[in-house]
Scaffold this motif. Sequence first.
Motif, PDB file in Angstrom:
ATOM      1  N   GLU A  13      44.923  49.262  43.308  1.00 15.02           N
ATOM      2  CA  GLU A  13      43.738  48.654  43.931  1.00 15.02           C
ATOM      3  C   GLU A  13      44.026  47.186  44.241  1.00 15.02           C
ATOM      4  O   GLU A  13      43.754  46.295  43.434  1.00 15.02           O
ATOM      5  CB  GLU A  13      42.530  48.777  43.011  1.00 15.02           C
ATOM      6  CG  GLU A  13      42.039  50.193  42.838  1.00 15.02           C
ATOM      7  CD  GLU A  13      41.302  50.715  44.061  1.00 15.02           C
ATOM      8  OE1 GLU A  13      40.642  49.942  44.773  1.00 15.02           O
ATOM      9  OE2 GLU A  13      41.379  51.939  44.300  1.00 15.02           O
ATOM     10  N   LEU A  14      44.619  46.936  45.399  1.00 16.88           N
ATOM     11  CA  LEU A  14      44.857  45.577  45.887  1.00 16.88           C
ATOM     12  C   LEU A  14      43.619  45.165  46.682  1.00 16.88           C
ATOM     13  O   LEU A  14      43.339  45.736  47.739  1.00 16.88           O
ATOM     14  CB  LEU A  14      46.099  45.537  46.771  1.00 16.88           C
ATOM     15  CG  LEU A  14      47.424  45.621  46.033  1.00 16.88           C
ATOM     16  CD1 LEU A  14      48.513  46.126  46.945  1.00 16.88           C
ATOM     17  CD2 LEU A  14      47.778  44.269  45.457  1.00 16.88           C
ATOM     18  N   ARG A  15      42.891  44.194  46.160  1.00 11.24           N
ATOM     19  CA  ARG A  15      41.618  43.786  46.763  1.00 11.24           C
ATOM     20  C   ARG A  15      41.615  42.303  47.048  1.00 11.24           C
ATOM     21  O   ARG A  15      42.250  41.507  46.360  1.00 11.24           O
ATOM     22  CB  ARG A  15      40.462  44.105  45.823  1.00 11.24           C
ATOM     23  CG  ARG A  15      40.342  45.564  45.418  1.00 11.24           C
ATOM     24  CD  ARG A  15      39.799  46.402  46.548  1.00 11.24           C
ATOM     25  NE  ARG A  15      39.610  47.783  46.143  1.00 11.24           N
ATOM     26  CZ  ARG A  15      38.500  48.471  46.381  1.00 11.24           C
ATOM     27  NH1 ARG A  15      37.495  47.922  47.020  1.00 11.24           N
ATOM     28  NH2 ARG A  15      38.413  49.728  45.990  1.00 11.24           N
ATOM     29  N   VAL A  16      40.846  41.913  48.070  1.00 10.88           N
ATOM     30  CA  VAL A  16      40.697  40.510  48.423  1.00 10.88           C
ATOM     31  C   VAL A  16      39.464  39.946  47.720  1.00 10.88           C
ATOM     32  O   VAL A  16      38.451  40.630  47.563  1.00 10.88           O
ATOM     33  CB  VAL A  16      40.620  40.314  49.956  1.00 10.88           C
ATOM     34  CG1 VAL A  16      39.346  40.907  50.530  1.00 10.88           C
ATOM     35  CG2 VAL A  16      40.757  38.853  50.327  1.00 10.88           C
ATOM     36  N   GLY A  17      39.597  38.708  47.277  1.00 14.06           N
ATOM     37  CA  GLY A  17      38.476  38.029  46.639  1.00 14.06           C
ATOM     38  C   GLY A  17      38.540  36.534  46.904  1.00 14.06           C
ATOM     39  O   GLY A  17      39.599  36.001  47.253  1.00 14.06           O
ATOM     40  N   THR A  18      37.404  35.878  46.735  1.00 15.04           N
ATOM     41  CA  THR A  18      37.319  34.437  46.952  1.00 15.04           C
ATOM     42  C   THR A  18      37.261  33.708  45.618  1.00 15.04           C
ATOM     43  O   THR A  18      36.453  34.050  44.750  1.00 15.04           O
ATOM     44  CB  THR A  18      36.069  34.091  47.783  1.00 15.04           C
ATOM     45  OG1 THR A  18      36.167  34.753  49.052  1.00 15.04           O
ATOM     46  CG2 THR A  18      35.951  32.586  48.018  1.00 15.04           C
ATOM     47  N   VAL A  19      38.106  32.691  45.475  1.00 18.59           N
ATOM     48  CA  VAL A  19      38.138  31.893  44.256  1.00 18.59           C
ATOM     49  C   VAL A  19      36.868  31.053  44.184  1.00 18.59           C
ATOM     50  O   VAL A  19      36.565  30.274  45.089  1.00 18.59           O
ATOM     51  CB  VAL A  19      39.378  30.988  44.215  1.00 18.59           C
ATOM     52  CG1 VAL A  19      39.368  30.115  42.971  1.00 18.59           C
ATOM     53  CG2 VAL A  19      40.666  31.814  44.294  1.00 18.59           C
ATOM     54  N   LEU A  20      36.117  31.237  43.097  1.00 18.58           N
ATOM     55  CA  LEU A  20      34.877  30.499  42.889  1.00 18.58           C
ATOM     56  C   LEU A  20      35.079  29.259  42.035  1.00 18.58           C
ATOM     57  O   LEU A  20      34.441  28.229  42.252  1.00 18.58           O
ATOM     58  CB  LEU A  20      33.834  31.389  42.196  1.00 18.58           C
ATOM     59  CG  LEU A  20      33.426  32.667  42.930  1.00 18.58           C
ATOM     60  CD1 LEU A  20      32.469  33.474  42.055  1.00 18.58           C
ATOM     61  CD2 LEU A  20      32.797  32.326  44.267  1.00 18.58           C
ATOM     62  N   GLN A  21      35.967  29.384  41.044  1.00 20.56           N
ATOM     63  CA  GLN A  21      36.140  28.311  40.076  1.00 20.56           C
ATOM     64  C   GLN A  21      37.576  28.333  39.559  1.00 20.56           C
ATOM     65  O   GLN A  21      38.160  29.401  39.378  1.00 20.56           O
ATOM     66  CB  GLN A  21      35.153  28.545  38.919  1.00 20.56           C
ATOM     67  CG  GLN A  21      35.117  27.482  37.891  1.00 20.56           C
ATOM     68  CD  GLN A  21      34.062  27.741  36.823  1.00 20.56           C
ATOM     69  OE1 GLN A  21      33.903  26.915  35.962  1.00 20.56           O
ATOM     70  NE2 GLN A  21      33.356  28.857  36.811  1.00 20.56           N
ATOM     71  N   VAL A  22      38.119  27.146  39.310  1.00 15.73           N
ATOM     72  CA  VAL A  22      39.470  27.018  38.759  1.00 15.73           C
ATOM     73  C   VAL A  22      39.400  26.071  37.571  1.00 15.73           C
ATOM     74  O   VAL A  22      38.904  24.953  37.683  1.00 15.73           O
ATOM     75  CB  VAL A  22      40.454  26.462  39.813  1.00 15.73           C
ATOM     76  CG1 VAL A  22      41.863  26.398  39.244  1.00 15.73           C
ATOM     77  CG2 VAL A  22      40.424  27.282  41.089  1.00 15.73           C
ATOM     78  N   LEU A  23      39.901  26.542  36.441  1.00 20.83           N
ATOM     79  CA  LEU A  23      39.903  25.738  35.224  1.00 20.83           C
ATOM     80  C   LEU A  23      41.324  25.551  34.717  1.00 20.83           C
ATOM     81  O   LEU A  23      42.188  26.411  34.930  1.00 20.83           O
ATOM     82  CB  LEU A  23      39.081  26.439  34.123  1.00 20.83           C
ATOM     83  CG  LEU A  23      37.638  26.803  34.458  1.00 20.83           C
ATOM     84  CD1 LEU A  23      37.023  27.601  33.310  1.00 20.83           C
ATOM     85  CD2 LEU A  23      36.822  25.547  34.737  1.00 20.83           C
ATOM     86  N   ASP A  24      41.572  24.435  34.048  1.00 19.32           N
ATOM     87  CA  ASP A  24      42.849  24.248  33.379  1.00 19.32           C
ATOM     88  C   ASP A  24      42.976  25.272  32.258  1.00 19.32           C
ATOM     89  O   ASP A  24      41.970  25.752  31.717  1.00 19.32           O
ATOM     90  CB  ASP A  24      42.942  22.835  32.795  1.00 19.32           C
ATOM     91  CG  ASP A  24      43.040  21.767  33.871  1.00 19.32           C
ATOM     92  OD1 ASP A  24      43.713  22.006  34.890  1.00 19.32           O
ATOM     93  OD2 ASP A  24      42.439  20.692  33.687  1.00 19.32           O
ATOM     94  N   PHE A  25      44.219  25.593  31.894  1.00 17.61           N
ATOM     95  CA  PHE A  25      44.477  26.559  30.832  1.00 17.61           C
ATOM     96  C   PHE A  25      45.535  25.978  29.892  1.00 17.61           C
ATOM     97  O   PHE A  25      46.683  26.429  29.858  1.00 17.61           O
ATOM     98  CB  PHE A  25      44.927  27.881  31.442  1.00 17.61           C
ATOM     99  CG  PHE A  25      44.987  29.050  30.505  1.00 17.61           C
ATOM    100  CD1 PHE A  25      44.505  28.995  29.206  1.00 17.61           C
ATOM    101  CD2 PHE A  25      45.550  30.235  30.935  1.00 17.61           C
ATOM    102  CE1 PHE A  25      44.569  30.086  28.360  1.00 17.61           C
ATOM    103  CE2 PHE A  25      45.630  31.342  30.102  1.00 17.61           C
ATOM    104  CZ  PHE A  25      45.138  31.259  28.810  1.00 17.61           C
ATOM    105  N   PRO A  26      45.151  24.957  29.111  1.00 14.11           N
ATOM    106  CA  PRO A  26      46.142  24.279  28.261  1.00 14.11           C
ATOM    107  C   PRO A  26      46.719  25.153  27.152  1.00 14.11           C
ATOM    108  O   PRO A  26      47.801  24.856  26.637  1.00 14.11           O
ATOM    109  CB  PRO A  26      45.358  23.101  27.679  1.00 14.11           C
ATOM    110  CG  PRO A  26      43.926  23.494  27.770  1.00 14.11           C
ATOM    111  CD  PRO A  26      43.820  24.385  28.988  1.00 14.11           C
ATOM    112  N   GLU A  27      46.054  26.245  26.783  1.00 14.41           N
ATOM    113  CA  GLU A  27      46.556  27.127  25.727  1.00 14.41           C
ATOM    114  C   GLU A  27      47.705  28.016  26.197  1.00 14.41           C
ATOM    115  O   GLU A  27      48.408  28.602  25.370  1.00 14.41           O
ATOM    116  CB  GLU A  27      45.429  28.031  25.194  1.00 14.41           C
ATOM    117  CG  GLU A  27      44.227  27.288  24.657  1.00 14.41           C
ATOM    118  CD  GLU A  27      43.188  26.975  25.733  1.00 14.41           C
ATOM    119  OE1 GLU A  27      42.190  26.329  25.383  1.00 14.41           O
ATOM    120  OE2 GLU A  27      43.383  27.358  26.908  1.00 14.41           O
ATOM    121  N   ALA A  28      47.892  28.148  27.485  1.00 18.88           N
ATOM    122  CA  ALA A  28      48.958  29.007  28.022  1.00 18.88           C
ATOM    123  C   ALA A  28      50.335  28.421  27.695  1.00 18.88           C
ATOM    124  O   ALA A  28      50.499  27.203  27.640  1.00 18.88           O
ATOM    125  CB  ALA A  28      48.796  29.166  29.526  1.00 18.88           C
TER     126      ALA A  28
END
Length: 111
Positions: A13-28
């Motif tokens: 299931e390859l689907r298109v979506g719109t990015v609503l929000q982007v957050l930092d991920f310092p734990e990665a």
Amino acid sequence: METITWHDFEKVELRVGTVLQVLDFPEARKPAYKLQVDFGELGIKWSSAQITKHYTKEELTGRQIIGVVNFSKKQIATFMSEFLVTGFADENGDIVLSGVDKPVPNGYKLI
């Protein structure tokens, strides 16, 4: 490379979506963002993406991306990823997002 059937491809299931929000991920372990993406009738989903080399949070917001939405959820550090962000590694191994070149409705499937 293994050959697959059309039936195998239809399962992804390859689907298109719109990015609503982007957050930092310092734990990665590697530099990454947390992305909140609107997949239309499939709902809003979260994922982690190691795309900090080529993209700022500001330029990702509002952008359409392609995700695999039928994988099992995956725990990444303290975060539960609900889909896989798709892209290609450049010559340095940094990810360049796959996407669409004209807007399409969120949730539409790649055919």
